[in-house]
Design a protein around this motif. Structure first.
Motif, PDB file in Angstrom:
ATOM      1  N   GLU A 330       0.921  -1.183   0.173  1.00  0.00           N
ATOM      2  CA  GLU A 330       0.040  -0.072  -0.029  1.00  0.00           C
ATOM      3  C   GLU A 330       0.756   1.341   0.076  1.00  0.00           C
ATOM      4  OE1 GLU A 330      -2.484  -0.438   3.228  1.00  0.00           O
ATOM      5  OE2 GLU A 330      -3.747  -1.637   2.345  1.00  0.00           O
ATOM      6  N   ARG A 331       2.314   1.317   0.384  1.00  0.00           N
ATOM      7  CA  ARG A 331       2.949   2.437   0.285  1.00  0.00           C
ATOM      8  C   ARG A 331       3.620   2.852  -1.003  1.00  0.00           C
ATOM      9  NH1 ARG A 331       7.163  -0.023   4.563  1.00  0.00           N
ATOM     10  NH2 ARG A 331       6.885  -1.696   3.214  1.00  0.00           N
ATOM     11  N   ASP A 332       3.433   1.785  -2.061  1.00  0.00           N
ATOM     12  CA  ASP A 332       3.721   2.000  -3.389  1.00  0.00           C
ATOM     13  C   ASP A 332       2.540   2.151  -4.342  1.00  0.00           C
ATOM     14  OD1 ASP A 332       5.177   2.116  -5.493  1.00  0.00           O
ATOM     15  OD2 ASP A 332       6.280   0.190  -5.396  1.00  0.00           O
ATOM     16  N   LEU A 333       2.681   3.697  -4.639  1.00  0.00           N
ATOM     17  CA  LEU A 333       1.770   3.976  -5.812  1.00  0.00           C
ATOM     18  C   LEU A 333       2.251   3.863  -7.122  1.00  0.00           C
ATOM     19  CD1 LEU A 333      -0.012   7.088  -4.155  1.00  0.00           C
ATOM     20  CD2 LEU A 333      -0.825   5.054  -4.658  1.00  0.00           C
ATOM     21  N   ASP A 334       3.560   4.038  -7.254  1.00  0.00           N
ATOM     22  CA  ASP A 334       4.220   4.122  -8.800  1.00  0.00           C
ATOM     23  C   ASP A 334       4.181   2.703  -9.308  1.00  0.00           C
ATOM     24  OD1 ASP A 334       4.526   6.765  -8.525  1.00  0.00           O
ATOM     25  OD2 ASP A 334       6.563   6.754  -7.843  1.00  0.00           O
ATOM     26  N   THR A 335       4.885   1.520  -8.625  1.00  0.00           N
ATOM     27  CA  THR A 335       4.862   0.140  -9.118  1.00  0.00           C
ATOM     28  C   THR A 335       3.798  -0.221  -9.849  1.00  0.00           C
ATOM     29  OG1 THR A 335       6.495  -0.289  -7.657  1.00  0.00           O
ATOM     30  CG2 THR A 335       5.618  -1.998  -8.680  1.00  0.00           C
ATOM     31  N   PRO A 336       2.334  -0.327  -9.258  1.00  0.00           N
ATOM     32  CA  PRO A 336       1.170  -0.826 -10.136  1.00  0.00           C
ATOM     33  C   PRO A 336       1.015  -0.049 -11.012  1.00  0.00           C
ATOM     34  CG  PRO A 336       0.785  -0.669  -7.755  1.00  0.00           C
ATOM     35  CD  PRO A 336       2.192  -0.115  -7.882  1.00  0.00           C
ATOM     36  N   GLU A 337       1.173   1.237 -10.963  1.00  0.00           N
ATOM     37  CA  GLU A 337       0.928   2.325 -12.517  1.00  0.00           C
ATOM     38  C   GLU A 337       2.004   1.725 -13.479  1.00  0.00           C
ATOM     39  OE1 GLU A 337      -0.683   6.004  -9.994  1.00  0.00           O
ATOM     40  OE2 GLU A 337       1.165   6.301 -11.235  1.00  0.00           O
ATOM     41  N   TRP A 338       3.284   1.592 -13.112  1.00  0.00           N
ATOM     42  CA  TRP A 338       4.303   1.247 -14.189  1.00  0.00           C
ATOM     43  C   TRP A 338       3.937  -0.030 -14.657  1.00  0.00           C
ATOM     44  CZ3 TRP A 338       7.947   3.178 -16.889  1.00  0.00           C
ATOM     45  CH2 TRP A 338       8.989   2.485 -17.310  1.00  0.00           C
ATOM     46  N   GLU A 339       3.457  -1.141 -13.970  1.00  0.00           N
ATOM     47  CA  GLU A 339       3.306  -2.310 -14.380  1.00  0.00           C
ATOM     48  C   GLU A 339       1.972  -2.345 -15.262  1.00  0.00           C
ATOM     49  OE1 GLU A 339       2.940  -4.810 -10.911  1.00  0.00           O
ATOM     50  OE2 GLU A 339       5.139  -5.071 -10.603  1.00  0.00           O
ATOM     51  N   ALA A 340       1.157  -1.532 -14.996  1.00  0.00           N
ATOM     52  CA  ALA A 340      -0.123  -1.390 -15.880  1.00  0.00           C
ATOM     53  C   ALA A 340       0.014  -0.760 -17.239  1.00  0.00           C
ATOM     54  CB  ALA A 340      -1.200  -0.814 -15.092  1.00  0.00           C
ATOM     55  N   LEU A 341       0.995   0.261 -17.102  1.00  0.00           N
ATOM     56  CA  LEU A 341       1.284   1.053 -18.255  1.00  0.00           C
ATOM     57  C   LEU A 341       2.083   0.158 -19.328  1.00  0.00           C
ATOM     58  CD1 LEU A 341       1.747   4.297 -16.771  1.00  0.00           C
ATOM     59  CD2 LEU A 341      -0.158   4.014 -18.361  1.00  0.00           C
ATOM     60  N   THR A 342       3.076  -0.506 -18.907  1.00  0.00           N
ATOM     61  CA  THR A 342       4.005  -1.321 -19.546  1.00  0.00           C
ATOM     62  C   THR A 342       3.410  -2.721 -20.047  1.00  0.00           C
ATOM     63  OG1 THR A 342       5.075  -1.815 -17.716  1.00  0.00           O
ATOM     64  CG2 THR A 342       5.944   0.088 -18.655  1.00  0.00           C
ATOM     65  N   ARG A 343       2.323  -2.955 -19.522  1.00  0.00           N
ATOM     66  CA  ARG A 343       1.913  -4.564 -19.829  1.00  0.00           C
ATOM     67  C   ARG A 343       1.814  -4.876 -21.516  1.00  0.00           C
ATOM     68  NH1 ARG A 343      -4.115  -4.814 -17.778  1.00  0.00           N
ATOM     69  NH2 ARG A 343      -4.066  -6.935 -18.772  1.00  0.00           N
ATOM     70  N   PRO A 344       2.195  -5.845 -21.851  1.00  0.00           N
ATOM     71  CA  PRO A 344       2.175  -5.912 -23.278  1.00  0.00           C
ATOM     72  C   PRO A 344       1.168  -5.885 -24.119  1.00  0.00           C
ATOM     73  CG  PRO A 344       2.308  -8.153 -22.324  1.00  0.00           C
ATOM     74  CD  PRO A 344       2.550  -7.018 -21.094  1.00  0.00           C
ATOM     75  N   ASP A 345      -0.035  -6.256 -23.617  1.00  0.00           N
ATOM     76  CA  ASP A 345      -1.161  -6.166 -24.348  1.00  0.00           C
ATOM     77  C   ASP A 345      -1.938  -4.571 -24.267  1.00  0.00           C
ATOM     78  OD1 ASP A 345      -0.880  -8.951 -25.241  1.00  0.00           O
ATOM     79  OD2 ASP A 345      -1.660  -9.581 -23.150  1.00  0.00           O
ATOM     80  N   PRO A 346      -2.632  -4.474 -25.237  1.00  0.00           N
ATOM     81  CA  PRO A 346      -3.381  -3.000 -25.205  1.00  0.00           C
ATOM     82  C   PRO A 346      -4.776  -3.223 -24.265  1.00  0.00           C
ATOM     83  CG  PRO A 346      -3.914  -4.218 -27.271  1.00  0.00           C
ATOM     84  CD  PRO A 346      -2.837  -4.978 -26.717  1.00  0.00           C
ATOM     85  N   VAL A 347      -5.209  -2.037 -23.747  1.00  0.00           N
ATOM     86  CA  VAL A 347      -6.342  -2.239 -22.690  1.00  0.00           C
ATOM     87  C   VAL A 347      -7.230  -1.289 -23.312  1.00  0.00           C
ATOM     88  CG1 VAL A 347      -6.995  -2.012 -20.367  1.00  0.00           C
ATOM     89  CG2 VAL A 347      -4.765  -2.951 -20.917  1.00  0.00           C
ATOM     90  N   ASP A 348      -8.605  -1.431 -23.215  1.00  0.00           N
ATOM     91  CA  ASP A 348      -9.503  -0.654 -23.713  1.00  0.00           C
ATOM     92  C   ASP A 348     -10.618  -0.655 -22.646  1.00  0.00           C
ATOM     93  OD1 ASP A 348     -11.208   1.440 -25.053  1.00  0.00           O
ATOM     94  OD2 ASP A 348     -11.774  -0.092 -26.837  1.00  0.00           O
ATOM     95  N   LEU A 349     -10.790   0.167 -21.584  1.00  0.00           N
ATOM     96  CA  LEU A 349     -11.628   0.329 -20.504  1.00  0.00           C
ATOM     97  C   LEU A 349     -11.922   1.831 -20.277  1.00  0.00           C
ATOM     98  CD1 LEU A 349     -10.119  -1.870 -17.861  1.00  0.00           C
ATOM     99  CD2 LEU A 349     -11.963  -2.363 -19.235  1.00  0.00           C
ATOM    100  N   PRO A 350     -13.072   2.218 -20.001  1.00  0.00           N
ATOM    101  CA  PRO A 350     -13.419   3.427 -19.846  1.00  0.00           C
ATOM    102  C   PRO A 350     -12.618   4.449 -19.226  1.00  0.00           C
ATOM    103  CG  PRO A 350     -15.490   2.249 -19.429  1.00  0.00           C
ATOM    104  CD  PRO A 350     -14.222   1.242 -19.425  1.00  0.00           C
ATOM    105  N   ASP A 351     -12.032   4.031 -17.950  1.00  0.00           N
ATOM    106  CA  ASP A 351     -10.885   4.691 -17.233  1.00  0.00           C
ATOM    107  C   ASP A 351      -9.496   4.332 -17.468  1.00  0.00           C
ATOM    108  OD1 ASP A 351     -13.045   6.161 -16.151  1.00  0.00           O
ATOM    109  OD2 ASP A 351     -13.342   4.706 -14.553  1.00  0.00           O
ATOM    110  N   PHE A 352      -9.136   3.622 -18.420  1.00  0.00           N
ATOM    111  CA  PHE A 352      -7.855   3.159 -18.697  1.00  0.00           C
ATOM    112  C   PHE A 352      -7.924   2.537 -20.003  1.00  0.00           C
ATOM    113  CE2 PHE A 352      -3.922   0.681 -18.172  1.00  0.00           C
ATOM    114  CZ  PHE A 352      -3.081   1.604 -17.746  1.00  0.00           C
TER     115      PHE A 352
END
Length: 611
Positions: A330-352
């Motif tokens: 819970e102390r790390d906000l950056d790592t989950p964002e980095w992993e989501a942004l650099t995932r290999p497959d495209p994502v198409d959701l209303p908020d991301f």
């Protein structure tokens, strides 16, 4: 006696976090008010916002009693000024309490009874105080707030001690004392502002305000009384006080945490099921018919109604059968964002929404990939504020004495704001940047910057350490260079483009920058920034940005800047070349150095992208 609340003005929801948050002084057309503490907010028209990662980060700062993130009270659009909504809003208190007549210059507190509040039913902006002195033309003149207030480094705010100051440090007892505050000349500077009292035969016309603002002004002012006008409270303090001009930019600095909404599933329905699982999980043990009947009664049904009860129930059953994910740090906000942004497959959701773009040919030697994000949702939460000095690097977590509380009791919620927009992530080649960090020239430059860093912390009585590393300084500098260039092309002001720096070495390295823009409306922005990330445009823009960074209009002074003598957190950087608006930079224009990016007129062979 019950006091009827009055509407005195309007502010946008985002302003209540970034400009006029809790404890800030808002200068309205005829009044000056301070935004009240959270204890007094009416939450009847406030909407909870679900963002679990951000809520966990806020709890780390304020305690586990924080239960929710909430938007400011929402007022529906209506033309009826007498409707019930007219009494719904954010509470404010008059501040400063000392007022001045714009005609006769009489200076007195509102409790003196000399001034009368003149409400206005149809236009809250026209509510004002007036004086019965009958100024020019026989009209009752408007009364304006006094120009100066007191503050201390612990965040307390108080009225300026006018009676104390004009009498040379002694508050007189008894007698008639009528104060006047007069401005002479046309400059408006403090040396031309004089305060006088009717009890003194002062041929000079009063006492100048200039000594109240000098470096030794604290000797002429009383110690801090520990006043928090937004909480209507006093406490123990005794710190030295400082005179601030009303509306000064250093009278309020927001302390915020921000997080992007990240995908937790591959489709929109599953994403919404996970987001609302605390409510939906209660229906899982029930038979299908009972669960379908009750799901439409939940507050989250408005998010799920478009899918229908049958599909929602099926998705709930699938979610219940899945194995729970391991809880993230819970102390790390950056790592989950980095992993989501650099995932290999495209994502198409209303908020991301993200998709990959090939790096430009001219940048492939150091740029690993480009990620375009046409849709992003960011939630910002206000958890405190400071005065006089901004919350600097790491001070937010370590120096709780400077952080002013938002409520009298420990808060159970904090205000937040949602924005939607777009962004571009530039991911650097890890092996290239790791090799650059070990070059002797870079290590030599690091010693210079780190000495300035340590002296800066020593000046603020902070413990040594917390050097962010040369990787961070390089990426931060590159982000500022691109913000300036993108602003010339995408249609957004530079102040509307923000940065997110992902910089970490070690076993799970990160090396990238996210430049994004966001707006508070439901649709967000319109693709002007994302369009710059196409490989047929991005290469030229990066080249133009680097060319502009090689020479600053303040060179050679800018390039020669040495952070060591005065303890600075930047090297070759200034307002002419790198500094950005506070809405853009995540660390207050600290840790910037053009010499780490390109050759300057002084330093060569250090820059990551030097010729």
């Amino acid at each position: 006696m019950t006091i009827q609340p009055l509407r005195v003005g309007e502010l946008r929801p985002n302003q209540l976090l970034h400009t006029f948050g809790v404890g800030a002084v808002a200068d309205l057309p005829n009044l000056s008010v301070v935004i009240g503490g959270l204890d007094d907010w009416d939450l009847a028209r406030s909407t909870p916002v679900r963002e679990d990662r951000l809520l966990a980060a806020v709890r780390r700062e304020l305690g586990d009693q924080v239960e929710a993130l909430r938007t400011p009270p929402h007022i529906p659009e209506t033309s009826d000024p007498f409707a019930e909504w007219s009494r719904v809003g954010v509470p404010v208190r008059l501040f400063p309490r000392w007022l001045r007549c714009s005609a006769c210059n009489t200076l007195a507190p509102v409790e003196s009874g000399l001034f009368k509040l003149l409400p206005h039913s149809y236009s809250p902006e026209r509510i004002r105080y007036i004086h019965e002195c009958r100024g020019r033309g026989g009209n009752r003149p408007v009364v304006v707030p006094a120009r100066f207030v007191l503050a201390c480094e612990r965040g307390h705010l108080d009225d300026f001690p006018w009676m104390f100051y004009v009498h040379g440090g002694a508050v007189p007892e008894g007698g008639q004392h009528t104060l006047k505050l007069q401005e002479r000349g046309t400059t408006g500077e403090a040396a031309n502002v004089f305060v006088s009292c009717s009890c003194r035969d002062d041929r000079s016309g009063g006492r100048s305000m200039a000594p109240a603002l000098g470096p030794e002004a604290w000797r002429r002012l009383p110690a801090c009384r520990g006043r928090d006008p937004h909480l209507a409270s006093f406490g123990e303090c005794g710190e030295r006080t400082r005179t601030l001009g009303l509306g000064a930019t250093n009278s309020w600095f927001a302390m915020q945490l921000q997080a992007f909404t990240l995908p937790r599933a591959d489709d929109e329905l599953s994403q919404k099921i996970i987001e609302n699982w605390p409510q939906l999980s209660l229906l899982v043990p029930l038979p299908d018919e009972n669960a379908k009947g009750l799901v439409t009664q939940l507050t989250c049904w408005q998010d799920l109604e478009a899918f229908g009860a049958d599909k929602v129930l099926q998705a709930m059953r699938r979610r219940a059968a899945e194995t729970e994910d391991e809880p993230a740090d819970e102390r790390d906000l950056d790592t989950p964002e980095w992993e989501a942004l650099t995932r290999p497959d495209p994502v198409d959701l209303p908020d991301f929404t993200i998709r990959k773009e090939k790096a430009p040919t001219t940048a492939r030697s150091w740029l690993h990939e480009v990620v375009l994000a046409p849709r992003l949702r960011r939630v910002s939460a206000l958890y405190g504020f400071t005065r006089i000095d901004a919350p600097e690097w790491d001070v937010q977590a370590t120096d709780t004495n400077r952080r002013v509380r938002l409520s009298r009791e420990a808060p159970t919620w904090v205000p937040c704001a949602e924005t939607r927009g777009e962004g571009i992530l530039l991911r650097f080649q890890e092996d290239r940047i790791a090799a650059w960090e070990q070059r002797p020239e870079v290590l030599g430059r690091q010693r210079i910057l780190r000495i300035g860093h340590e002296r800066w912390r020593t000046q603020r009585q902070m413990s040594p350490g917390d050097w962010p590393g040369m990787r961070y300084v390089l990426l931060h500098t590159f982000a500022h260079v691109l913000i300036r260039q993108f602003a010339l092309e995408c249609g957004y002001n530079a102040s509307g483009i923000a940065e997110r720096i992902y910089a970490r070495s070690g076993d799970r390295p990160m090396a990238g920058i996210l430049l994004y823009t966001a707006a508070p409306d439901s649709e967000g922005t319109f693709g002007g920034l994302v369009s710059l990330g196409r490989r047929d445009r991005l290469g030229d823009l990066i080249g133009q940005a680097l060319d502009a960074a090689r020479l600053c209009s303040s060179d050679p002074l800018c390039a020669q800047h040495d952070p060591r003598p005065h303890g600075r957190l930047f090297g070759a950087a200034c307002h002419a070349c790198l500094f950005a608006a506070e809405t853009s930079c995540e660390h207050g224009n600290h840790y910037l150095d053009r010499a780490l990016l390109v050759d300057t007129v002084v330093d060569a062979d250090v820059g990551f992208l030097a010729r």
